[in-house]
Design a protein around this motif. Structure first.
Motif, short mmCIF file in Angstrom:
data_model
loop_
_atom_site.label_atom_id
_atom_site.label_comp_id
_atom_site.label_asym_id
_atom_site.label_seq_id
_atom_site.Cartn_x
_atom_site.Cartn_y
_atom_site.Cartn_z
N THR A 19 2.38 7.81 5.42
CA THR A 19 1.52 8.68 6.27
C THR A 19 -0.06 8.20 5.96
OG1 THR A 19 3.22 10.27 6.14
CG2 THR A 19 0.90 11.06 6.59
N TYR A 20 -0.33 7.88 4.92
CA TYR A 20 -1.76 8.02 4.40
C TYR A 20 -2.41 6.29 4.33
CZ TYR A 20 -1.96 12.80 3.77
OH TYR A 20 -1.91 14.14 3.85
N VAL A 21 -1.39 5.36 4.25
CA VAL A 21 -1.66 4.02 4.05
C VAL A 21 -0.98 3.06 5.01
CG1 VAL A 21 -2.03 1.87 2.48
CG2 VAL A 21 -2.40 4.13 1.70
N VAL A 203 -4.08 9.82 19.66
CA VAL A 203 -3.36 11.31 19.78
C VAL A 203 -4.29 12.30 19.35
CG1 VAL A 203 -0.88 10.15 19.61
CG2 VAL A 203 -2.54 10.27 17.53
N GLY A 204 -5.03 13.00 20.36
CA GLY A 204 -5.49 14.06 19.94
C GLY A 204 -7.23 13.81 19.97
N ALA A 205 -7.96 14.58 20.43
CA ALA A 205 -9.61 14.34 20.46
C ALA A 205 -9.95 15.51 19.74
CB ALA A 205 -9.96 14.31 21.92
N PHE A 293 5.83 7.65 18.85
CA PHE A 293 5.52 7.04 17.64
C PHE A 293 4.27 7.24 17.13
CE2 PHE A 293 3.38 2.84 15.69
CZ PHE A 293 4.27 2.95 14.57
N GLN A 294 3.24 6.97 17.90
CA GLN A 294 1.70 7.30 17.28
C GLN A 294 1.62 8.68 16.90
OE1 GLN A 294 -0.23 5.03 20.78
NE2 GLN A 294 -1.41 4.52 19.02
N TYR A 295 2.09 9.61 17.68
CA TYR A 295 1.76 11.03 17.61
C TYR A 295 2.61 11.35 16.23
CZ TYR A 295 2.63 15.98 18.51
OH TYR A 295 2.73 17.48 18.33
N VAL A 296 3.79 11.15 16.02
CA VAL A 296 4.65 11.52 14.74
C VAL A 296 3.77 10.81 13.59
CG1 VAL A 296 6.58 11.25 13.52
CG2 VAL A 296 6.92 11.78 15.97
N SER A 297 3.47 9.62 13.67
CA SER A 297 3.00 8.84 12.41
C SER A 297 1.76 9.52 12.03
CB SER A 297 2.85 7.52 12.75
OG SER A 297 4.23 6.79 12.78
#
Length: 395
Positions: A19-21, A203-205, A293-297
């Motif tokens: 998640t973070y790296v 994924v989100g502004a 994939f991008q949204y979940v990650s």
């Protein structure tokens, strides 16, 4: 039993690291592969400027509003193509009166006495927008002069439905843990957004600076806590790309204290849980592919499984240490040391003592603790949609 606990422990570690790296590494590699196989053509210079509505929602911003107006009037964009709109619903200070002083300079002021939240104010303002592009900004942020041009150049691509600018934190040497931690966090976030945009879609502004094609603006529910996030994700859900432009910058000071930043984070996390529930179809990777994939990650894991994994990893580590396994006893010691370091960072901050080495663990813990508190606040229905500003450091 012991082997089962070990497996769970390492699965939890793997999830936190990813998640973070790990996601940053993966998306960075994917961007390099994409550029090698099919590089994206550079955008041509703007020759025909689209009409732009620059919309600023302001609630009780009398300390910042004159600076915001001055900054807005200095933006480098054709005056005949730019409509600057301030909407001040619910403001009970001098904000509306100050703004009316600038109406002769072309500023439009929309004010209602009722306080019904930022999203209602935005929806009301959009009823007055006739421009091709709507660009939103917060009242306590300063934009670089070329920000609007840098944003609108992306709309030459008809597949682009929204464009997000880059949020930057004005971190000074004297800033405490919240300022330095927030600054480091946003630098990493900005890099991730740049990679997301280069690969497929942001994924989100963030509300500090983002834009949409006016025809794609959709009124999200009145009880939306993260209206900017929901609006941009709904546009992505329709098949449009959300691009990121690091040369369009919104500068703001950090929260005045960790308590204020904590309050802001809790609200964001409560809104994150709400957004995940409202955007459940986006979890279908078979329908939305790389966007899912991008949204979940990048988003879903941070607001759900990863904070739980941190709690589970610590609990599992205690159990494994009780089995007298030396490796896991060392691991438990390192975890305890990390959280003690964060606690020490909090204590030093209360004493106004600077030690930058402690800023990151402190901010990391605050960020993940906010998820739990935000979840309970959302479940209890205690999070209001009305403006709840975090106090910012004064310049």
């Amino acid at each position: 039993m012991q082997n089962f606990l070990i497996i769970l422990f390492w699965l939890g570690i793997a999830l936190v690291v990813y998640t973070y790296v790990g996601y940053g590494v993966v998306i960075g590699v994917l961007v390099k592969l994409k550029n090698a196989l099919k590089p994206e053509a550079p955008l041509p210079p703007l020759t025909d400027f689209p009409t732009v509505a620059f919309v600023i929602a302001a609630y009780n911003e009398e300390d910042y509003i004159r600076d915001k107006v001055a900054n807005s009037l200095k933006l480098d964009y054709p005056a005949d193509k730019l409509d600057i709109i301030f909407v001040t619903d619910g403001s009970s200070d001098q904000t509306p009166h100050i703004l009316r002083e600038y109406e002769a300079q072309g500023i439009r002021v929309l004010h209602e006495d009722a306080r019904r939240g930022k999203i209602h104010a935005m929806h009301r303002a959009m009823g007055f927008v006739e421009a091709d592009i709507a660009i939103f900004s917060d009242a306590n942020t300063d934009l670089n002069p070329e920000a609007l041009q840098e944003i609108v150049k992306h709309y030459q691509n008809p597949k682009v439905g929204a464009v997000a600018g880059e949020k930057r934190i004005k971190v000074l040497e004297k800033d405490a843990a919240n300022g330095a931690g927030e600054g480091i966090y946003w630098k990493y976030e900005s890099w991730l957004k740049k990679m997301d945009s280069a690969f497929y879609s942001v994924v989100g502004a963030a509300g500090e600076l983002f834009s949409v094609r006016t025809k794609l603006y959709e009124q999200v529910p009145a009880n939306a806590l993260l209206d900017d996030f929901m609006l941009s994700m709904r546009i992505a859900q329709k098949g449009y790309r959300v691009k990121y432009e690091p040369q369009a910058q919104a500068w703001e000071t950090p929260s005045s204290s960790v308590k204020e930043e904590f309050k802001r984070k809790i609200r964001i996390c409560a809104g994150g849980i709400q957004s995940i529930l409202w955007l459940l179809p986006l979890l279908n990777i078979f329908k939305y592919g790389w966007l899912s994939f991008q949204y979940v990650s990048h988003r879903v894991l941070r607001w759900t499984l990863t904070p739980l994994s941190l709690l589970a990893v610590f609990t599992l580590n205690v159990w494994l240490a009780l089995f007298q396994l030396p490796f896991y006893q060392v691991m438990l010691g390192l975890q305890v040391l990390f959280y003690l370091t964060a606690l020490l960072g909090w204590w030093l901050q209360t004493k106004k003592i600077k030690l930058k080495a402690l800023f990151v663990p402190y901010y990391f813990v605050v960020m993940n603790l906010s998820v739990f508190l935000g979840f309970f606040r959302f479940i209890k229905g205690q999070q209001s949609v009305a403006w709840e500003k975090a106090a910012r450091r004064k310049e």
